[in-house]
Design a protein around this motif. Structure first.
Motif, PDB file in Angstrom:
ATOM      1  N   ARG A 285       0.865  -1.186   0.000  1.00 34.88           N
ATOM      2  CA  ARG A 285       0.000   0.000   0.000  1.00 34.88           C
ATOM      3  C   ARG A 285       0.897   1.230   0.000  1.00 34.88           C
ATOM      4  O   ARG A 285       1.838   1.313   0.794  1.00 34.88           O
ATOM      5  CB  ARG A 285      -0.903   0.019   1.231  1.00 34.88           C
ATOM      6  N   VAL A 286       0.609   2.152  -0.916  1.00 34.23           N
ATOM      7  CA  VAL A 286       1.385   3.389  -1.038  1.00 34.23           C
ATOM      8  C   VAL A 286       0.425   4.564  -1.146  1.00 34.23           C
ATOM      9  O   VAL A 286      -0.782   4.384  -1.312  1.00 34.23           O
ATOM     10  CB  VAL A 286       2.323   3.353  -2.272  1.00 34.23           C
ATOM     11  N   HIS A 287       0.970   5.756  -1.061  1.00 35.84           N
ATOM     12  CA  HIS A 287       0.174   6.966  -1.264  1.00 35.84           C
ATOM     13  C   HIS A 287      -0.418   6.891  -2.671  1.00 35.84           C
ATOM     14  O   HIS A 287       0.243   6.442  -3.609  1.00 35.84           O
ATOM     15  CB  HIS A 287       1.069   8.193  -1.112  1.00 35.84           C
ATOM     16  N   PRO A 288      -1.679   7.339  -2.847  1.00 31.97           N
ATOM     17  CA  PRO A 288      -2.317   7.238  -4.173  1.00 31.97           C
ATOM     18  C   PRO A 288      -1.515   7.875  -5.309  1.00 31.97           C
ATOM     19  O   PRO A 288      -1.547   7.387  -6.438  1.00 31.97           O
ATOM     20  CB  PRO A 288      -3.648   7.965  -3.975  1.00 31.97           C
ATOM     21  N   GLU A 289      -0.772   8.916  -5.028  1.00 33.16           N
ATOM     22  CA  GLU A 289       0.022   9.558  -6.086  1.00 33.16           C
ATOM     23  C   GLU A 289       1.251   8.735  -6.471  1.00 33.16           C
ATOM     24  O   GLU A 289       1.837   8.965  -7.522  1.00 33.16           O
ATOM     25  CB  GLU A 289       0.435  10.960  -5.654  1.00 33.16           C
ATOM     26  N   ASP A 290       1.652   7.782  -5.640  1.00 30.07           N
ATOM     27  CA  ASP A 290       2.808   6.928  -5.929  1.00 30.07           C
ATOM     28  C   ASP A 290       2.415   5.601  -6.567  1.00 30.07           C
ATOM     29  O   ASP A 290       3.280   4.808  -6.938  1.00 30.07           O
ATOM     30  CB  ASP A 290       3.596   6.641  -4.645  1.00 30.07           C
ATOM     31  N   LEU A 291       1.121   5.365  -6.698  1.00 22.20           N
ATOM     32  CA  LEU A 291       0.655   4.079  -7.216  1.00 22.20           C
ATOM     33  C   LEU A 291       1.198   3.805  -8.619  1.00 22.20           C
ATOM     34  O   LEU A 291       1.650   2.694  -8.915  1.00 22.20           O
ATOM     35  CB  LEU A 291      -0.868   4.050  -7.217  1.00 22.20           C
ATOM     36  N   GLY A 292       1.201   4.811  -9.469  1.00 20.75           N
ATOM     37  CA  GLY A 292       1.720   4.644 -10.829  1.00 20.75           C
ATOM     38  C   GLY A 292       3.197   4.301 -10.859  1.00 20.75           C
ATOM     39  O   GLY A 292       3.657   3.546 -11.715  1.00 20.75           O
ATOM     40  N   ARG A 293       3.960   4.843  -9.926  1.00 16.23           N
ATOM     41  CA  ARG A 293       5.397   4.538  -9.862  1.00 16.23           C
ATOM     42  C   ARG A 293       5.634   3.071  -9.493  1.00 16.23           C
ATOM     43  O   ARG A 293       6.553   2.445  -9.987  1.00 16.23           O
ATOM     44  CB  ARG A 293       6.089   5.414  -8.826  1.00 16.23           C
ATOM     45  N   VAL A 294       4.816   2.553  -8.599  1.00 14.18           N
ATOM     46  CA  VAL A 294       5.001   1.175  -8.147  1.00 14.18           C
ATOM     47  C   VAL A 294       4.525   0.186  -9.206  1.00 14.18           C
ATOM     48  O   VAL A 294       5.148  -0.852  -9.403  1.00 14.18           O
ATOM     49  CB  VAL A 294       4.263   0.945  -6.806  1.00 14.18           C
ATOM     50  N   ILE A 295       3.457   0.528  -9.903  1.00 13.87           N
ATOM     51  CA  ILE A 295       2.956  -0.367 -10.943  1.00 13.87           C
ATOM     52  C   ILE A 295       3.822  -0.268 -12.192  1.00 13.87           C
ATOM     53  O   ILE A 295       4.191  -1.283 -12.777  1.00 13.87           O
ATOM     54  CB  ILE A 295       1.484  -0.057 -11.267  1.00 13.87           C
ATOM     55  N   GLY A 296       4.171   0.942 -12.591  1.00  9.55           N
ATOM     56  CA  GLY A 296       5.015   1.127 -13.762  1.00  9.55           C
ATOM     57  C   GLY A 296       4.230   1.037 -15.056  1.00  9.55           C
ATOM     58  O   GLY A 296       3.067   0.634 -15.081  1.00  9.55           O
ATOM     59  N   ARG A 297       4.890   1.416 -16.130  1.00 10.78           N
ATOM     60  CA  ARG A 297       4.249   1.383 -17.451  1.00 10.78           C
ATOM     61  C   ARG A 297       3.981  -0.059 -17.854  1.00 10.78           C
ATOM     62  O   ARG A 297       4.894  -0.866 -17.956  1.00 10.78           O
ATOM     63  CB  ARG A 297       5.154   2.052 -18.467  1.00 10.78           C
ATOM     64  N   GLY A 298       2.718  -0.351 -18.060  1.00  7.49           N
ATOM     65  CA  GLY A 298       2.348  -1.708 -18.447  1.00  7.49           C
ATOM     66  C   GLY A 298       2.576  -2.742 -17.357  1.00  7.49           C
ATOM     67  O   GLY A 298       2.615  -3.937 -17.634  1.00  7.49           O
TER      68      GLY A 298
END
Length: 78
Positions: free
Chosen positions: A36-49
């Motif tokens: 679980r991360v801050h909502p704004e960091d979710l994209g960084r953890v998931i990454g492109r694709g």
């Protein structure tokens, strides 16, 4: 050990490392680590694709431990 390693890796990726939480629970199919991360960091953890999340799963799965581990990134907005 795996939980701590995953938390360390994720904290190195995100902008808000203090908001990183990694929970662990055992299931019949093996251990599940929930990130679980801050909502704004979710994209960084998931990454492109999903590449970053996939790489995290690969690294954690390759660490010694002898058990099956599943890594889930949890969207806290839902």
């Amino acid at each position: 050990m795996l939980r701590d390693a995953l938390e360390h890796l994720v904290k190195g990726i995100v902008d808000r490392p203090d908001d990183v939480r990694v929970g662990a629970r055992d299931t019949q199919r093996g251990e599940v680590l929930e990130v679980r991360v801050h909502p704004e960091d979710l994209g960084r953890v998931i990454g492109r694709g999903g590449r970053t999340a996939g790489a995290l799963r690969t690294v954690i799965g390759a660490l010694p431990g002898g058990r099956r581990v599943r890594v889930d990134v949890v969207d806290t907005d839902r």
